[in-house]
Motif scaffolding. Sequence first.
Motif, PDB file in Angstrom:
ATOM      1  N   THR A 533      28.060  24.756  52.786  1.00  0.00           N
ATOM      2  CA  THR A 533      29.533  24.456  52.035  1.00  0.00           C
ATOM      3  C   THR A 533      29.523  24.285  50.587  1.00  0.00           C
ATOM      4  N   TRP A 534      30.384  24.091  50.020  1.00  0.00           N
ATOM      5  CA  TRP A 534      30.219  23.681  48.483  1.00  0.00           C
ATOM      6  C   TRP A 534      30.311  21.976  48.550  1.00  0.00           C
ATOM      7  N   GLN A 535      30.975  21.333  49.433  1.00  0.00           N
ATOM      8  CA  GLN A 535      30.711  19.937  49.478  1.00  0.00           C
ATOM      9  C   GLN A 535      29.184  19.649  49.530  1.00  0.00           C
ATOM     10  N   ARG A 536      28.567  20.296  50.529  1.00  0.00           N
ATOM     11  CA  ARG A 536      27.065  20.001  50.866  1.00  0.00           C
ATOM     12  C   ARG A 536      26.149  20.059  49.680  1.00  0.00           C
ATOM     13  N   ILE A 537      26.612  21.296  48.864  1.00  0.00           N
ATOM     14  CA  ILE A 537      25.990  21.818  47.695  1.00  0.00           C
ATOM     15  C   ILE A 537      26.055  20.667  46.666  1.00  0.00           C
ATOM     16  N   VAL A 538      27.191  20.068  46.215  1.00  0.00           N
ATOM     17  CA  VAL A 538      27.480  19.088  45.457  1.00  0.00           C
ATOM     18  C   VAL A 538      26.688  17.678  45.668  1.00  0.00           C
ATOM     19  N   VAL A 539      26.635  17.563  47.154  1.00  0.00           N
ATOM     20  CA  VAL A 539      26.115  16.270  47.762  1.00  0.00           C
ATOM     21  C   VAL A 539      24.384  16.439  47.048  1.00  0.00           C
ATOM     22  N   VAL A 540      23.869  17.718  47.482  1.00  0.00           N
ATOM     23  CA  VAL A 540      22.412  17.998  47.314  1.00  0.00           C
ATOM     24  C   VAL A 540      22.121  18.090  45.947  1.00  0.00           C
ATOM     25  N   GLY A 541      22.978  18.412  45.049  1.00  0.00           N
ATOM     26  CA  GLY A 541      22.860  18.609  43.354  1.00  0.00           C
ATOM     27  C   GLY A 541      22.851  16.866  42.979  1.00  0.00           C
ATOM     28  N   GLY A 542      23.637  16.093  43.581  1.00  0.00           N
ATOM     29  CA  GLY A 542      23.622  14.791  43.173  1.00  0.00           C
ATOM     30  C   GLY A 542      22.568  13.826  43.702  1.00  0.00           C
ATOM     31  N   ILE A 543      22.157  14.390  44.728  1.00  0.00           N
ATOM     32  CA  ILE A 543      20.796  13.663  45.311  1.00  0.00           C
ATOM     33  C   ILE A 543      19.540  14.033  44.361  1.00  0.00           C
ATOM     34  N   GLY A 544      19.634  15.479  44.145  1.00  0.00           N
ATOM     35  CA  GLY A 544      18.511  15.966  43.073  1.00  0.00           C
ATOM     36  C   GLY A 544      18.599  15.090  41.828  1.00  0.00           C
ATOM     37  N   LEU A 545      19.650  14.963  41.134  1.00  0.00           N
ATOM     38  CA  LEU A 545      19.761  14.129  39.988  1.00  0.00           C
ATOM     39  C   LEU A 545      19.174  12.970  40.169  1.00  0.00           C
ATOM     40  N   LEU A 546      19.692  12.149  41.229  1.00  0.00           N
ATOM     41  CA  LEU A 546      19.279  10.814  41.334  1.00  0.00           C
ATOM     42  C   LEU A 546      17.701  10.793  41.863  1.00  0.00           C
ATOM     43  N   VAL A 547      17.234  11.675  42.475  1.00  0.00           N
ATOM     44  CA  VAL A 547      15.776  11.591  42.665  1.00  0.00           C
ATOM     45  C   VAL A 547      15.014  11.800  41.520  1.00  0.00           C
ATOM     46  N   VAL A 548      15.218  12.659  40.372  1.00  0.00           N
ATOM     47  CA  VAL A 548      14.377  13.019  39.379  1.00  0.00           C
ATOM     48  C   VAL A 548      14.854  11.636  38.114  1.00  0.00           C
ATOM     49  N   GLY A 549      16.206  11.288  38.190  1.00  0.00           N
ATOM     50  CA  GLY A 549      16.544  10.356  37.489  1.00  0.00           C
ATOM     51  C   GLY A 549      15.739   8.752  37.823  1.00  0.00           C
ATOM     52  N   GLY A 550      15.664   8.671  39.086  1.00  0.00           N
ATOM     53  CA  GLY A 550      14.889   7.481  39.453  1.00  0.00           C
ATOM     54  C   GLY A 550      13.559   7.461  39.132  1.00  0.00           C
ATOM     55  N   LEU A 551      12.860   8.685  39.349  1.00  0.00           N
ATOM     56  CA  LEU A 551      11.474   8.739  38.881  1.00  0.00           C
ATOM     57  C   LEU A 551      11.370   8.441  37.549  1.00  0.00           C
ATOM     58  N   GLY A 552      12.375   9.226  36.628  1.00  0.00           N
ATOM     59  CA  GLY A 552      12.099   8.854  35.035  1.00  0.00           C
ATOM     60  C   GLY A 552      12.454   7.654  34.885  1.00  0.00           C
ATOM     61  N   TYR A 553      13.328   6.864  35.564  1.00  0.00           N
ATOM     62  CA  TYR A 553      13.842   5.475  35.253  1.00  0.00           C
ATOM     63  C   TYR A 553      12.414   4.600  35.532  1.00  0.00           C
ATOM     64  N   LEU A 554      11.724   5.002  36.887  1.00  0.00           N
ATOM     65  CA  LEU A 554      10.774   4.154  37.170  1.00  0.00           C
ATOM     66  C   LEU A 554       9.463   4.300  35.898  1.00  0.00           C
ATOM     67  N   ASP A 555       9.367   5.348  35.682  1.00  0.00           N
ATOM     68  CA  ASP A 555       8.323   5.919  34.729  1.00  0.00           C
ATOM     69  C   ASP A 555       8.506   5.051  33.539  1.00  0.00           C
ATOM     70  N   SER A 556       9.729   5.124  33.107  1.00  0.00           N
ATOM     71  CA  SER A 556      10.308   4.447  31.702  1.00  0.00           C
ATOM     72  C   SER A 556       9.774   3.051  31.841  1.00  0.00           C
ATOM     73  N   LEU A 557       9.833   2.109  32.946  1.00  0.00           N
ATOM     74  CA  LEU A 557       9.554   0.761  32.892  1.00  0.00           C
ATOM     75  C   LEU A 557       8.149   0.549  32.617  1.00  0.00           C
ATOM     76  N   ARG A 558       7.124   1.556  32.658  1.00  0.00           N
ATOM     77  CA  ARG A 558       5.818   1.448  32.531  1.00  0.00           C
ATOM     78  C   ARG A 558       5.521   1.241  30.856  1.00  0.00           C
TER      79      ARG A 558
END
Length: 708
Positions: A533-558
């Motif tokens: 469903t569209w709701q699940r697609i939006v949730v998955v997209g948000g999780i994807g941004l959080l995962v990539v953003g989280g990896l980028g943020y952790l990398d920026s702390l180095r």
Amino acid sequence: MTRRWLLLTAMAAVAFFAANLALSWLLARPAHQPMEQPGPTIVVAMPTLTWDDVSPEYTPTLWSMAQQGAVGNVITRSIAPHSCSQAAWMTMSAGARATWGYPPGQTGSDGIVDPCPYAPRPQQSGAGAVFPRWPAWRQQSMARAIKADIGSMATMLNTRGQCVAAAGPMAAYGAADRSGRVARYWPSAQQADLEACPVTLVDLESTSDLALRQLLNRAPLDATIVVTGLADDKTPERLRTVIVSGPGVPQGMLRSPITRQQGLIQGTDLTGLLVQRVVKDPADVLLEGRQPFVQPETDADASIEHVYGVSKALEKEHQLVAPFFYTYVVVVLIALAVGLLLLRTRGPTGRRWFALLGAWCGAVPVSTFLIGIPPWWNAPSPGIALVGGILGIAVVLAAAALLGPWRTWVAGPAVFLASVTALTIALDVTHSSRLQLISIMGLQPVYGGRYFGMGNVASAMYASTMLFAAALLAGRWVQRGHPRLAALTVAAIGFAAIVVDGHPSWGADAGGPIAMLPALAYLALNAGGIKVTWQRIVVVGGIGLLVVGGLGYLDSLRPPQYRTHIGTFVAGFLESGQTTALQRNVMLNWQMLTSQWVNLFVPVLLVLTMYALMRPTSRVGRPLARVTERVTLLGHGLAAITICWLIGFATNDSGTAIPPSGMLVIAPLVILVAAWQGRSAPKDVLRRQAARRPAETAARQDAPAGSR
């Protein structure tokens, strides 16, 4: 059944970790060491110098330096594909890629190099010199999407009491400060006083070993000497030689935090070496330049052989990229035509022909990586060794796919080839080894901007084959009546794939996880029998941004010197709102899409693929539908792959390459599934079905006539 799934998953994980440990042991090297500069540092540019020019007979001075110091190749490309001396020196002055005027483009197949733009000479001013128009040049350089603060290196050294001198008009571009002033200047190397400043930049304007020896005879005994090719100028693009020698330089191969490859540094890393004299960590003050290190090596000849081999391999494979793939496409088209003729006249023979063709073509992409294991560039005919090796490895892999124990399953050979492709790329990026670096489908470091991790072509192949294998393996659990285990199969494979691709020390890829996560979610939902469903697609997209953003943020702390481009982008955005990397991605993707008319077919290819999957009863979709009906979840797997291509096309700097690169490996595997004869379901499912048939037949025979 859950225990069986856990056992199989554990066995796969153990096998992967065992392969990683074995490869880590084979590739283990001593810890890298810093270079000290106890006396002055002298950087000598011998434009166009490559390792082809270095030998004990003709360049004894260079050879002696290479035997005693640290050796490597320097990537001279800045913003333009072709490097000119004035832009190379300005890049050194900025510690970031700079350009000058309208530089020549990449050398064509005819080998003709366009001339470099005219560069004004500095005006003598007392003991130094000045570029009157430097402030205007600096303003233009800072206004570009890729900013370069030209003159910052000399300014940093000058304000800390270490002047920068220049010998030769081109070297003055590297020694100028932010105002365009050179502290000490001599029009030629013969006039230079090598003790006037702690740092002296020299432009020899030739590769004469005699001129170098005469210069070094006047250098202080405690001087650190850097000799480098620095630029392409009138010759085709190549990796250029760099040698660093001095009392504080260990013997071995140069290494940079940016490239993470033995014997390979960027031109901006030479700025890092010079700034290291006054700044503890050059990454704190330079946009791109980093402090180079030395990978210790006691055998100087082995170090020289390694860096020479990489340079030679990259030159030869780049020459063969276009001829190889044009010839490959023509041969495959002819083979397809022969197969269609055989299919019409001799059905079984035609089917076997397509199975062989699909297996061989499906093995060619990964073979372009595996050929990097043996040193093919040392063969008497490197081009023949490279092409012959690729085709030969593909034959071996195709035979293994068609003859292995998995051959009894209709999708077994295709899953085998997909798994080998994904695992080869995964092992390569987790060890920063040379397979992708020197592959004919690899990173192209002479022309690109990535030297480790997951390149766009490799990312497309990796994600596509991973999704293909995950879909077909999950489909077997669906056939067994365990959709939950099918969804867990997709999740387990996908999680491992995203970690490898997105981890800052491995794949260091931002676009890959963004593209893979929605595709994996779509596939997992369908495998588990859950409605998309569209709701699940939006949730998955948000999780994807959080995962990539989280990896980028952790990398920026180095610390800055250890960050990847993801962490650098996140740090710049959080600290000052910089979006230069994002702008560059959009610009490069658009340039690549419009650079050649054939690239405009990439969006058309995506639209046709999506149409065929969404309209299986259409004329375009019917052939594909007949294949997807043979294997459970194959249709959903191809849809997930298409989703990944579409997002990857939109989010990567060279996203135009992603759909065709993925299709290069997936199309043959689909043909292989269509042509191969084997079981369509696991043995236990077929046994249960066979056991049910007699009982169902007997029940129908015993039923009253009126109920039949």
